[in-house]
Enzyme design. Structure first.
Site, mmCIF file in Angstrom:
data_model
loop_
_atom_site.group_PDB
_atom_site.id
_atom_site.type_symbol
_atom_site.label_atom_id
_atom_site.label_comp_id
_atom_site.label_asym_id
_atom_site.label_seq_id
_atom_site.Cartn_x
_atom_site.Cartn_y
_atom_site.Cartn_z
ATOM 1 N N LYS A 1 0.844 -1.187 0.000
ATOM 2 C CA LYS A 1 0.000 0.000 0.000
ATOM 3 C C LYS A 1 0.883 1.241 0.000
ATOM 4 C CE LYS A 1 -3.593 2.363 2.655
ATOM 5 N NZ LYS A 1 -4.622 2.250 3.681
ATOM 6 N N ARG B 1 -10.831 9.955 2.270
ATOM 7 C CA ARG B 1 -10.695 10.581 3.598
ATOM 8 C C ARG B 1 -11.819 11.572 3.840
ATOM 9 N NH1 ARG B 1 -4.091 11.009 3.467
ATOM 10 N NH2 ARG B 1 -3.793 8.749 3.267
ATOM 11 N N ARG C 1 1.020 9.894 6.284
ATOM 12 C CA ARG C 1 1.110 8.454 6.511
ATOM 13 C C ARG C 1 2.423 7.844 5.993
ATOM 14 N NH1 ARG C 1 -3.928 8.172 8.338
ATOM 15 N NH2 ARG C 1 -5.810 8.082 7.062
ATOM 16 N N LYS D 1 -2.252 -1.444 -3.878
ATOM 17 C CA LYS D 1 -3.131 -0.283 -3.785
ATOM 18 C C LYS D 1 -2.323 1.002 -3.820
ATOM 19 C CE LYS D 1 -6.122 1.805 -0.360
ATOM 20 N NZ LYS D 1 -6.633 1.732 0.977
ATOM 21 N N TYR E 1 -15.196 1.282 -6.858
ATOM 22 C CA TYR E 1 -16.461 1.987 -6.638
ATOM 23 C C TYR E 1 -17.340 1.931 -7.884
ATOM 24 C CZ TYR E 1 -13.790 3.531 -2.642
ATOM 25 O OH TYR E 1 -13.017 3.525 -1.513
HETATM 26 C C1 PBG Z 1 -7.214 3.171 5.691
HETATM 27 C C2 PBG Z 1 -7.685 3.096 4.291
HETATM 28 C C3 PBG Z 1 -7.609 4.096 3.323
HETATM 29 C C4 PBG Z 1 -8.205 3.589 2.175
HETATM 30 C C5 PBG Z 1 -8.619 2.301 2.452
HETATM 31 N N1 PBG Z 1 -8.270 2.005 3.760
HETATM 32 C C6 PBG Z 1 -7.156 5.510 3.452
HETATM 33 C C7 PBG Z 1 -5.774 5.815 3.765
HETATM 34 O O1 PBG Z 1 -4.894 4.977 3.870
HETATM 35 O O2 PBG Z 1 -5.561 7.004 3.950
HETATM 36 C C8 PBG Z 1 -8.343 4.330 0.880
HETATM 37 C C9 PBG Z 1 -9.343 3.808 -0.080
HETATM 38 C C10 PBG Z 1 -9.667 4.736 -1.183
HETATM 39 O O3 PBG Z 1 -9.043 5.799 -1.372
HETATM 40 O O4 PBG Z 1 -10.605 4.415 -1.914
HETATM 41 N N2 PBG Z 1 -8.164 2.680 6.594
#
Ligand code: PBG
Length: 329
Positions: free
Chosen positions: A196, A206, A218, A249, A314
């Site tokens: 990720k 967010r 992050r 991701k 989505y």
């Molecule tokens: C963290 C999480 C995120 C997403 C999925 N799980 C946000 C992040 O890491 O800031 C992002 C998913 C998306 O952008 O569609 N719980």
């Protein structure tokens, strides 16, 4: 050596039936996972300004969209929760009465055959908005593991088929596997967000979840977008720790990484077409700058071609409906 004029690649593109016959990659609704934002309370269907056509649903309002998904051939959903209360340590993430466990119980009862996945991460449940517990202004790895494995257990107890840790703490797959096995949940799968990246493409999510970090970013736990070899290491560690499925991701900016992992590992691969990928396509489509329906099928097919067996998107319902009228399946 054969060459032009004998060799003519265009012969294989002569009409739709021949093209369909030689098509190398296909896309089916069964390979798509629909993400759902589940909010506390009742009677809520809230629009998300930065994600047109996506909503936050309270548990009692989930039925309709899941009906639509299943009747278009989608067989799995991924749940994210928006709790009523947040605190420093994400206490509400462990509440068996919270939106996610409640949604899991309802969906497993009302939709036999539906695969229910849950996101395991505390950022939506903490006031600081980080994916781990904060100590001395730093995100602390090891104390977070207890919290994550507890959250995964609550989801498994509610009936989740697959838990999906998205926090990027080291050792969390091992901690979750151990805790689930101790409690008799050997058959609950772990879909690890193994690779990720710290991405700008999470912006709209967010917004949707009201979960951005209140300080810093992050980058001390999510991966540097410039790194490729590090993805092998993250994936190998998660396999050793007991992951059943690996995720990359975001999807489109990281197709090379997907292909790398597909070549190297045997586990099923999942790609997440994230919120920013969705919203940029939707915005360009709305302006008339691209044909959104073609762009949806093209990006999803490219993600399959790169090596993903399943895709979280989505666009899942819209894509499934488009596929029903296409010859891409
Ligand atoms: C963290 C999480 C995120 C997403 C999925 N799980 C946000 C992040 O890491 O800031 C992002 C998913 C998306 O952008 O569609 N719980």
């Amino acid at each position: 050596m054969m060459a032009f004029p004998t060799d003519r690649p265009r012969r294989l593109r002569i009409n739709p039936s021949v093209r369909s016959l030689v098509r190398e990659n296909r896309l089916s609704p069964a390979q798509l996972v629909l993400p759902l934002f589940v909010t506390h309370g009742t009677g809520k269907t809230e629009p998300i300004p930065s994600m047109p056509d996506v909503f936050r649903h309270s548990v009692d309002r989930l039925q309709r969209i899941v009906d639509e998904a299943m009747s278009s051939g989608i067989k799995s959903v991924l749940l994210f929760g928006i709790p009523e209360t947040k605190d420093e340590v994400g206490t509400s993430a462990l509440d068996p009465g919270g939106p996610v466990p409640a949604a899991v119980r309802m969906l497993k009862k009302d939709f036999p055959g539906l695969v229910v996945m849950t996101d395991v991460c505390i950022d939506e449940y903490t006031t600081h908005g980080h994916c781990g517990l904060v100590r001395d202004n730093r995100v602390d790895n090891d104390s977070t593991l207890e919290c994550l494995s507890g959250m995964a257990l609550v989801h498994a107890q509610a009936g989740a088929d697959i838990v999906a840790p998205s926090d990027m703490m080291d050792g969390r797959v091992q901690a979750i596997r151990k805790r689930l096995d101790q409690k008799g949940f050997q058959d609950t799968l772990i879909l690890s967000y193994a690779v990720k990246y710290a991405s700008s493409f999470y912006g709209p999510f967010r917004d949707a979840m009201m979960s951005g970090p209140r300080f810093g970013d992050r980058s001390s736990y999510q991966m540097d977008p410039a790194n490729r070899r590090e993805a092998f290491r993250e994936a190998s560690l998660d396999i050793e720790e007991g992951a059943d499925i690996l995720m990359v991701k975001p999807a489109l900016p990281y197709l090379d990484i997907l292909r790398d992992l597909a070549n190297r590992h045997d586990l099923p691969l999942c790609a997440y077409q994230v919120s920013g990928e969705y919203s940029t396509l939707m915005a360009a489509g709305k302006e008339g700058w691209i044909d959104i329906d073609r762009a949806i099928l093209e990006t999803l097919t490219s993600i399959r071609r790169a090596g993903a067996s399943m895709i979280i998107t989505y666009f899942a319902i819209r894509a499934a409906r488009l596929l029903a009228q296409s010859d891409l399946t």
